[in-house]
Each structure stands twice: as C-alpha cells, then as structure tokens.
Design a protein around this motif. Structure first.
Motif, PDB file in Angstrom:
ATOM      1  N   GLU A 293       1.182  -7.037  -8.915  1.00  0.00           N
ATOM      2  CA  GLU A 293       2.490  -7.330  -9.902  1.00  0.00           C
ATOM      3  C   GLU A 293       2.552  -8.493 -10.060  1.00  0.00           C
ATOM      4  OE1 GLU A 293       5.647  -4.921  -7.085  1.00  0.00           O
ATOM      5  OE2 GLU A 293       6.687  -7.212  -6.805  1.00  0.00           O
TER       6      GLU A 293
ATOM      7  N   ARG B 241       1.653 -12.873  -6.653  1.00  0.00           N
ATOM      8  CA  ARG B 241       1.899 -13.192  -7.451  1.00  0.00           C
ATOM      9  C   ARG B 241       2.379 -13.773  -9.017  1.00  0.00           C
ATOM     10  NH1 ARG B 241       7.753 -11.013  -7.352  1.00  0.00           N
ATOM     11  NH2 ARG B 241       7.270  -8.837  -5.366  1.00  0.00           N
TER      12      ARG B 241
ATOM     13  N   THR C  36      -4.654  -3.994  -8.726  1.00  0.00           N
ATOM     14  CA  THR C  36      -3.859  -4.000  -9.197  1.00  0.00           C
ATOM     15  C   THR C  36      -2.716  -4.902  -8.333  1.00  0.00           C
ATOM     16  OG1 THR C  36      -4.054  -1.931  -9.566  1.00  0.00           O
ATOM     17  CG2 THR C  36      -2.229  -2.843  -9.715  1.00  0.00           C
TER      18      THR C  36
ATOM     19  N   HIS D 198       2.082  -3.749 -13.562  1.00  0.00           N
ATOM     20  CA  HIS D 198       1.044  -3.514 -12.626  1.00  0.00           C
ATOM     21  C   HIS D 198      -0.153  -4.376 -13.667  1.00  0.00           C
ATOM     22  CE1 HIS D 198       3.732  -2.453 -10.406  1.00  0.00           C
ATOM     23  NE2 HIS D 198       2.906  -2.936  -8.714  1.00  0.00           N
TER      24      HIS D 198
END
Length: 216
Positions: free
Chosen positions: A166, A90, A164, A40
């Motif tokens: 991933e 992502r 945050t 992360h």
C-alpha cells in the motif's frame, strides 16, 4: 524634467499600480490543492546498483529509486547476509514524487556468539517481536518514477513471488507534477538492467514479508 512633470507622475502611478497588483496576487494566491491518494503497487524486484549508491524497487506501475543507506550496504555485504530476511513498510510519496519508507533486516535466533557479536556491531538489535531474533531497522528516501519502457516482467525477480504494498501519495489535482518523471532504469542489449549506465544486480536477501499491511 522635474518630478512634477505629468508624464513622470503618470509613469510613477502606473508602476505603483503594477507593484500593488503583484503584491495582491501573491497575497491571495493559494497553493494548488493536494489530493491524498492511496494505491497498491505490485513489487517484483529489488535491485542494488553496482556502485552501492542506489536501491531500486521495481513495481507494476512505477519504479522507486532510493539512496542506499550505508548500514544496509554493510549488512548485505557481510557474511551473515545469506541468513537475513527483510521487510519493507508502507511507502509515502509527496506531491513532487519524493518517496520515503522504512525497511528492516532480520536475523534468526540461534546465532553463535561470534555471529551475534558481528550483527550487533553492524547495528542489529534484539527483535522485540520474537525472542532471540535480531533486527536492523532503517529509513530510505528517494524518488518515484513512471515505469517507462522497462516492464516489471522483463527484470529478473528477486522475490519468491510478487507482493502488493500500500502506497500513500500526495498529488496535485492536475497530476502534472506527480507524473512528470520517467524512470532512468533501462535494459541493455545483453539483457543487463541499468540505472543510467550503472549495472543493477538483484539483492540476495529473501524479502519474505514486504509490508505490514500484508502481515495483517
């Protein structure tokens, strides 16, 4: 000296053995095994180079430098940019640091006919998740870099607060390739953030939703 000379025969034998050894090594050599690692990253800034060629994402541990899609540049430079919100999906990182991901720019419902026509001309389409909204989606590709001397908290944030995300990354077990590149982002004496010698400026779009994972 004839082909049957013992020294020549011995030399030819040694060369043949050496060649066979190289071929055998190539046949049996296996690529270094990769580890798929999910981590992360806290993002604090999104910056666009003054020449509009690079999009820079500043994270807590890494910097991510992407080639800027022309559709994104056109949208950011349009009169509608103040009404846009953005999303970043992502990221995926290959073993050599190549980084890719998706983004979206969103316009709210209630646009007048002229604004809607301008948005459609730039590539926006009806947003399937909410009637009336328009969405422009795209893909970015670039490189991941180690943070270097420029810390995330030394760069003016463009987000209402850090997010945050991933990130899924391939890396050799040795991590030699994955950690080889140091960020070319720097800070001048006057506090201006630079990519090499090109000035970086904050993107004036509120990226209210940075990842799909955060939305869940």
């Amino acid at each position: 000296m004839s082909d049957g000379h013992p020294l020549l025969q011995r030399r030819q034998l040694l060369l043949s053995l050496a060649a066979a050894g190289v071929l055998a090594a190539c046949a049996t050599a296996q690529p270094e095994p990769l580890v798929l690692k999910t981590y992360h990253e806290t993002l604090s800034s999104l910056l666009l180079s003054q020449d509009r060629q690079h999009l820079v994402v500043i994270g807590e541990h890494h910097h991510y430098i992407f080639d800027t899609p022309q559709a994104l540049v056109a949208a950011l430079e349009s009169p509608l940019h103040a009404r846009m919100e953005g999303e970043l999906g992502r990221f995926t990182v290959s073993a050599d640091g190549r980084t890719e991901g998706d983004y979206a720019l969103i316009l709210p419902s209630g646009l007048d006919d002229a604004d809607r026509a301008q948005a459609l001309a730039m590539g926006f389409q009806a947003d399937p998740t909410e009637p009336g909204r328009l969405r422009l989606t795209g893909h970015v590709g670039g490189q991941r870099y180690l943070q270097g001397t420029v810390k995330a908290n030394r760069i003016r944030t463009t987000l209402n607060h850090p997010y945050t995300v991933e990130i899924q990354a391939e890396q050799p077990r040795s991590e030699q390739v994955a950690n080889a590149l140091v960020s070319p982002v720097s800070t001048a004496a006057n506090g201006v953030t630079l990519l090499y010698y090109v000035v970086l400026a904050p993107i004036l779009v509120p990226f209210a939703l940075i990842s799909r994972e955060r939305a869940k």
